[in-house]
Write a protein that holds these residues in place. Structure first.
Motif, PDB file in Angstrom:
ATOM      1  N   CYS A 413     -13.474 -25.827 -26.423  1.00  0.00           N
ATOM      2  CA  CYS A 413     -14.199 -25.199 -27.722  1.00  0.00           C
ATOM      3  C   CYS A 413     -14.061 -25.832 -28.706  1.00  0.00           C
ATOM      4  CB  CYS A 413     -14.018 -24.310 -27.409  1.00  0.00           C
ATOM      5  SG  CYS A 413     -14.890 -22.722 -25.737  1.00  0.00           S
ATOM      6  N   HIS A 414     -12.176 -26.195 -28.970  1.00  0.00           N
ATOM      7  CA  HIS A 414     -11.030 -26.753 -29.974  1.00  0.00           C
ATOM      8  C   HIS A 414     -12.353 -28.094 -30.700  1.00  0.00           C
ATOM      9  CE1 HIS A 414      -8.901 -27.565 -32.752  1.00  0.00           C
ATOM     10  NE2 HIS A 414      -8.979 -26.234 -33.194  1.00  0.00           N
ATOM     11  N   THR A 415     -13.577 -28.327 -30.185  1.00  0.00           N
ATOM     12  CA  THR A 415     -13.747 -30.059 -29.893  1.00  0.00           C
ATOM     13  C   THR A 415     -13.187 -30.253 -31.885  1.00  0.00           C
ATOM     14  OG1 THR A 415     -15.670 -29.183 -31.953  1.00  0.00           O
ATOM     15  CG2 THR A 415     -16.041 -29.428 -29.706  1.00  0.00           C
ATOM     16  N   GLY A 416     -12.307 -29.271 -32.573  1.00  0.00           N
ATOM     17  CA  GLY A 416     -12.184 -30.608 -33.841  1.00  0.00           C
ATOM     18  C   GLY A 416     -11.156 -29.290 -35.103  1.00  0.00           C
ATOM     19  N   PRO A 417     -10.414 -29.154 -36.018  1.00  0.00           N
ATOM     20  CA  PRO A 417     -10.112 -28.471 -36.658  1.00  0.00           C
ATOM     21  C   PRO A 417     -11.353 -27.749 -37.324  1.00  0.00           C
ATOM     22  CG  PRO A 417      -8.849 -30.558 -37.444  1.00  0.00           C
ATOM     23  CD  PRO A 417     -10.148 -30.841 -36.665  1.00  0.00           C
ATOM     24  N   LEU A 418     -11.176 -26.244 -37.535  1.00  0.00           N
ATOM     25  CA  LEU A 418     -12.516 -25.434 -38.219  1.00  0.00           C
ATOM     26  C   LEU A 418     -12.667 -26.285 -39.914  1.00  0.00           C
ATOM     27  CD1 LEU A 418     -14.345 -23.151 -38.932  1.00  0.00           C
ATOM     28  CD2 LEU A 418     -11.430 -21.738 -39.684  1.00  0.00           C
ATOM     29  N   LEU A 419     -13.831 -26.472 -40.460  1.00  0.00           N
ATOM     30  CA  LEU A 419     -14.427 -27.177 -41.228  1.00  0.00           C
ATOM     31  C   LEU A 419     -13.438 -27.534 -42.412  1.00  0.00           C
ATOM     32  CD1 LEU A 419     -15.659 -23.641 -42.967  1.00  0.00           C
ATOM     33  CD2 LEU A 419     -16.889 -25.457 -41.521  1.00  0.00           C
ATOM     34  N   PRO A 420     -12.880 -29.058 -41.302  1.00  0.00           N
ATOM     35  CA  PRO A 420     -11.857 -29.894 -41.605  1.00  0.00           C
ATOM     36  C   PRO A 420     -11.535 -29.798 -43.136  1.00  0.00           C
ATOM     37  CG  PRO A 420     -13.607 -30.984 -40.136  1.00  0.00           C
ATOM     38  CD  PRO A 420     -13.879 -29.445 -40.226  1.00  0.00           C
ATOM     39  N   ARG A 421     -12.807 -30.466 -43.192  1.00  0.00           N
ATOM     40  CA  ARG A 421     -12.856 -30.530 -45.529  1.00  0.00           C
ATOM     41  C   ARG A 421     -12.540 -29.586 -46.288  1.00  0.00           C
ATOM     42  NH1 ARG A 421     -17.859 -32.196 -46.837  1.00  0.00           N
ATOM     43  NH2 ARG A 421     -19.505 -31.083 -45.513  1.00  0.00           N
ATOM     44  N   SER A 422     -12.630 -28.587 -45.306  1.00  0.00           N
ATOM     45  CA  SER A 422     -12.431 -26.961 -46.716  1.00  0.00           C
ATOM     46  C   SER A 422     -11.710 -26.796 -47.598  1.00  0.00           C
ATOM     47  CB  SER A 422     -12.974 -26.280 -46.023  1.00  0.00           C
ATOM     48  OG  SER A 422     -12.428 -24.858 -46.688  1.00  0.00           O
ATOM     49  N   GLU A 423     -10.830 -26.612 -48.639  1.00  0.00           N
ATOM     50  CA  GLU A 423     -10.095 -25.913 -48.969  1.00  0.00           C
ATOM     51  C   GLU A 423      -9.258 -25.309 -49.386  1.00  0.00           C
ATOM     52  OE1 GLU A 423      -9.788 -29.114 -52.659  1.00  0.00           O
ATOM     53  OE2 GLU A 423      -9.627 -30.890 -51.138  1.00  0.00           O
ATOM     54  N   SER A 424     -10.771 -24.309 -49.034  1.00  0.00           N
ATOM     55  CA  SER A 424     -10.533 -22.493 -49.121  1.00  0.00           C
ATOM     56  C   SER A 424      -9.503 -22.361 -48.773  1.00  0.00           C
ATOM     57  CB  SER A 424     -11.693 -22.316 -48.469  1.00  0.00           C
ATOM     58  OG  SER A 424     -11.535 -21.138 -47.740  1.00  0.00           O
ATOM     59  N   PRO A 425      -7.944 -21.812 -49.090  1.00  0.00           N
ATOM     60  CA  PRO A 425      -7.083 -21.208 -48.912  1.00  0.00           C
ATOM     61  C   PRO A 425      -7.190 -20.290 -47.385  1.00  0.00           C
ATOM     62  CG  PRO A 425      -7.214 -20.410 -50.934  1.00  0.00           C
ATOM     63  CD  PRO A 425      -8.392 -21.387 -50.461  1.00  0.00           C
ATOM     64  N   ALA A 426      -8.014 -19.283 -47.364  1.00  0.00           N
ATOM     65  CA  ALA A 426      -8.089 -18.843 -46.379  1.00  0.00           C
ATOM     66  C   ALA A 426      -9.049 -19.826 -45.187  1.00  0.00           C
ATOM     67  CB  ALA A 426      -9.555 -17.417 -46.807  1.00  0.00           C
ATOM     68  N   ILE A 427     -10.014 -19.995 -45.381  1.00  0.00           N
ATOM     69  CA  ILE A 427      -9.810 -21.399 -44.401  1.00  0.00           C
ATOM     70  C   ILE A 427      -9.181 -21.899 -43.408  1.00  0.00           C
ATOM     71  CG2 ILE A 427     -11.410 -23.419 -42.745  1.00  0.00           C
ATOM     72  CD1 ILE A 427     -12.964 -20.804 -43.843  1.00  0.00           C
ATOM     73  N   ARG A 428      -8.060 -22.526 -44.392  1.00  0.00           N
ATOM     74  CA  ARG A 428      -7.011 -23.354 -44.031  1.00  0.00           C
ATOM     75  C   ARG A 428      -6.006 -22.484 -43.173  1.00  0.00           C
ATOM     76  NH1 ARG A 428      -5.056 -24.750 -48.976  1.00  0.00           N
ATOM     77  NH2 ARG A 428      -3.567 -23.022 -49.276  1.00  0.00           N
ATOM     78  N   ASP A 429      -5.367 -21.267 -43.684  1.00  0.00           N
ATOM     79  CA  ASP A 429      -5.016 -20.401 -42.946  1.00  0.00           C
ATOM     80  C   ASP A 429      -5.329 -20.218 -41.508  1.00  0.00           C
ATOM     81  OD1 ASP A 429      -3.098 -19.697 -44.770  1.00  0.00           O
ATOM     82  OD2 ASP A 429      -4.264 -18.217 -45.299  1.00  0.00           O
ATOM     83  N   GLU A 430      -7.158 -19.939 -41.350  1.00  0.00           N
ATOM     84  CA  GLU A 430      -7.766 -19.865 -39.971  1.00  0.00           C
ATOM     85  C   GLU A 430      -7.452 -20.729 -39.563  1.00  0.00           C
ATOM     86  OE1 GLU A 430      -8.552 -16.703 -39.232  1.00  0.00           O
ATOM     87  OE2 GLU A 430      -8.591 -15.798 -41.004  1.00  0.00           O
ATOM     88  N   ARG A 431      -7.462 -22.427 -39.983  1.00  0.00           N
ATOM     89  CA  ARG A 431      -7.175 -23.493 -39.050  1.00  0.00           C
ATOM     90  C   ARG A 431      -6.142 -23.349 -38.224  1.00  0.00           C
ATOM     91  NH1 ARG A 431      -7.807 -27.386 -43.479  1.00  0.00           N
ATOM     92  NH2 ARG A 431     -10.477 -26.412 -43.854  1.00  0.00           N
ATOM     93  N   GLU A 432      -4.811 -23.364 -39.668  1.00  0.00           N
ATOM     94  CA  GLU A 432      -3.264 -23.338 -39.484  1.00  0.00           C
ATOM     95  C   GLU A 432      -3.309 -23.007 -37.943  1.00  0.00           C
ATOM     96  OE1 GLU A 432      -1.860 -23.946 -42.202  1.00  0.00           O
ATOM     97  OE2 GLU A 432      -2.251 -25.589 -43.425  1.00  0.00           O
ATOM     98  N   GLU A 433      -4.155 -21.525 -37.555  1.00  0.00           N
ATOM     99  CA  GLU A 433      -3.523 -20.491 -37.413  1.00  0.00           C
ATOM    100  C   GLU A 433      -4.304 -20.807 -36.221  1.00  0.00           C
ATOM    101  OE1 GLU A 433      -4.727 -16.226 -36.259  1.00  0.00           O
ATOM    102  OE2 GLU A 433      -4.431 -16.374 -38.021  1.00  0.00           O
ATOM    103  N   LEU A 434      -5.259 -21.151 -35.472  1.00  0.00           N
ATOM    104  CA  LEU A 434      -5.787 -21.008 -34.410  1.00  0.00           C
ATOM    105  C   LEU A 434      -5.381 -22.525 -33.604  1.00  0.00           C
ATOM    106  CD1 LEU A 434      -8.781 -20.875 -32.346  1.00  0.00           C
ATOM    107  CD2 LEU A 434      -9.926 -22.380 -34.134  1.00  0.00           C
ATOM    108  N   LEU A 435      -5.132 -23.493 -34.236  1.00  0.00           N
ATOM    109  CA  LEU A 435      -4.473 -24.769 -33.983  1.00  0.00           C
ATOM    110  C   LEU A 435      -3.267 -24.748 -32.775  1.00  0.00           C
ATOM    111  CD1 LEU A 435      -4.748 -28.075 -33.630  1.00  0.00           C
ATOM    112  CD2 LEU A 435      -4.081 -28.271 -35.842  1.00  0.00           C
ATOM    113  N   ALA A 436      -2.083 -23.605 -34.103  1.00  0.00           N
ATOM    114  CA  ALA A 436      -1.623 -23.381 -33.605  1.00  0.00           C
ATOM    115  C   ALA A 436      -1.441 -22.714 -32.567  1.00  0.00           C
ATOM    116  CB  ALA A 436      -0.443 -22.633 -34.462  1.00  0.00           C
ATOM    117  N   ALA A 437      -1.756 -21.959 -32.501  1.00  0.00           N
ATOM    118  CA  ALA A 437      -2.201 -21.013 -31.176  1.00  0.00           C
ATOM    119  C   ALA A 437      -2.260 -22.000 -29.699  1.00  0.00           C
ATOM    120  CB  ALA A 437      -3.501 -19.957 -31.322  1.00  0.00           C
ATOM    121  N   LEU A 438      -3.631 -22.948 -29.793  1.00  0.00           N
ATOM    122  CA  LEU A 438      -4.121 -23.919 -29.426  1.00  0.00           C
ATOM    123  C   LEU A 438      -2.596 -24.657 -28.664  1.00  0.00           C
ATOM    124  CD1 LEU A 438      -6.570 -25.363 -27.506  1.00  0.00           C
ATOM    125  CD2 LEU A 438      -7.059 -26.590 -29.304  1.00  0.00           C
TER     126      LEU A 438
END
Length: 496
Positions: A413-438
């Motif tokens: 399912c994880h074909t890449g980071p969550l919205l990798p071009r986003s600089e939103s603080p909340a999106i960045r937190d979700e992106r890093e949390e999902l990647l760390a869990a994977l």
């Protein structure tokens, strides 16, 4: 102060400028620099609460005899040792104090260097005192609770002059079960210790606590569902299993309800009216409720089906009932945040999550209007903004796989980071949390093929621990092992 290029980076220079700004604003003169919007709004709320900038002190809510019982009953009590390790050991423990408040801004815990604690005592920055904006004016703890967003308050951004020699960063903590505020986590210290990284550290610590709370909630949900799934199977129409707070844990097939949303239950069962106007019955269960949507009453309209593709470098898409739409980055960010928070968000909260303290709610309202024009008004509702559709996302598919321990499916399912071009603080937190869990799941599973695939991705390409694990698991004569060894040598040489 605006984060413009002319704002001094040095904490002392910045403090001097802020003193001039504070003095000018409250004297009715022209300020040499505009305060940040989050500060302006906080000052306005504080003055409406009749806080005097000169000589005001925080009230005492709990004396030393009451404090122990209040702490023991608070949901954050179990996480204080974790916060102490992640905050005071990661930050410079000799110049900062960690503070944890309840949702009303009462300081329940304060730990740190004794010298800084003594300085804090002199200005009543002490356990048992109340630091809501309505009690002591603009400060990181009170302002983060008022806005629901992380905030850093430096020197004369504090409304009360007594605290102009302090700098502080705070982040709210929410209960994933109910969505309500539990309190705030704060780092405070002398103004020369101000650093932008402090806010990121506090946010990370708050997210860590929320993640632990969510894991416990998910474990309770799994047990609750296992014990009560037969109730759903016996329903002849729409319905759902609700947690003790009314949060929808699971729905019957075809039900127009969304897991994560909440139904207003009164604790004793009975009749309720859902957001769509449908009548329903609530039956108490030992660990929650069974919701039955009444048959033969108002017809339950079919909800649209929305699929969001948000992972990886490809253009994010939204598919509504089979019709696909490419999304701009801004629209994808908004939909991702609404999908991750099914209870809904106000324009103000969305603006803060998207842009931090510089967020503009008016801009968010315009973008929501455009999203609704593209996807349909039935898909995104207002007051608060929320997705009202049968929803599936690649992010949630990956998370479900991780929750059931299926690292391979999560990797698919994880074909890449969550919205990798986003600089939103909340999106960045979700992106890093999902990647760390994977990453944690893959290392724990120890499957060489899965780890090789992760090592070939952008996220795992330079991950020394992953590469070493792949090397140790692959056969000695494997060409992949040779390639991994070569990459490890290059990375180690680059670090040398």
């Amino acid at each position: 102060m605006n984060d413009s290029n002319d704002a001094p980076a040095d904490p002392l220079e910045r403090a001097h400028l802020l003193e001039r700004v504070h003095a000018a604003v409250f004297a009715g003169d022209r300020a040499p620099h505009q305060p940040r919007p989050v500060v302006v709004e906080s000052w306005r709320r504080s003055l409406e609460a009749r806080i005097d900038p000169d000589g005001w002190e925080p009230p005492v809510s709990f004396d030393s005899h009451q404090l122990g019982d209040v702490r023991d009953a608070h949901p954050l009590a179990a996480w204080i040792p974790l916060l102490r390790r992640t905050l005071l050991e990661a930050a410079d423990g000799s110049t900062h104090i960690m503070i944890v408040t309840d949702a009303d801004g009462n300081i329940l815990w304060r730990q740190g260097d004794p010298r800084v604690c003594r300085d804090a005592d002199r200005v009543r920055l002490a356990e048992g005192t109340r630091w809501a904006e309505s009690a002591i004016g603009t400060n990181a703890m009170g302002t983060t609770l008022a806005t629901g967003a992380p905030v850093q308050i430096h020197s004369a951004e504090h409304l009360v002059r007594t605290y102009h020699s302090w700098t502080c960063a705070a982040c709210p903590v929410r209960d994933p079960e109910t969505g309500r505020l539990l309190g705030s986590i704060d780092l405070s210290g002398p103004l020369h210790t101000m650093h932008p990284a402090l806010l990121a550290l506090v946010v990370t610590s708050a997210r860590l606590v929320e993640s632990e709370l969510r894991l416990r909630m998910n474990a309770r949900d799994d047990v609750f569902l296992e014990r009560n799934a037969h109730h759903l199977a016996r329903l002849r129409g729409a319905g759902a299993l609700l947690g003790p707070s009314g949060r929808i844990v699971a729905t019957a097939p075809g039900s127009p309800l969304v897991p994560g949303q909440r139904v207003a239950v009164d604790g004793a069962g009975g009749h309720v009216v859902l957001d769509g106007g449908e009548a329903a019955e609530v039956e108490p269960l030992p660990e929650g409720y069974l919701l039955r949507v009444r048959q033969g009453g108002a017809r339950v309209p079919r909800r649209p089906r929305l699929s969001l593709t948000l992972l990886g470098d490809a253009t994010p898409t939204a598919t509504v009932d089979g019709s696909a739409h490419d999304l701009s980055l801004r629209h994808a960010e908004i939909l991702a945040l609404l999908a991750l928070r099914p209870g809904g968000l106000t324009a103000e909260r969305l603006a803060l999550l998207l842009h931090g303290e510089q967020g503009n709610p008016t801009t968010v309202r315009v973008e929501i209007h455009r999203i609704r024009a593209i996807l349909g008004h039935d898909v995104v509702k207002t007051r608060p903004y929320r997705i009202d559709a049968e929803l599936d996302t690649d992010v949630e598919l990956a998370r479900r796989a991780l929750r059931r321990g299926d690292a391979g499916t999560a990797l698919d399912c994880h074909t890449g980071p969550l919205l990798p071009r986003s600089e939103s603080p909340a999106i960045r937190d979700e992106r890093e949390e999902l990647l760390a869990a994977l990453r944690t799941a893959l290392l724990g599973a120890g499957d060489p093929e899965q780890l090789w695939r992760f090592a070939e991705s952008e996220a795992g390409r330079d991950d020394l621990e992953v590469l070493e694990k792949v090397r140790d698991l692959l056969p000695r004569d494997s060409p992949r092992r040779t390639a991994v060894q070569a990459r490890l040598r290059r990375l180690l040489e680059d670090e040398a």
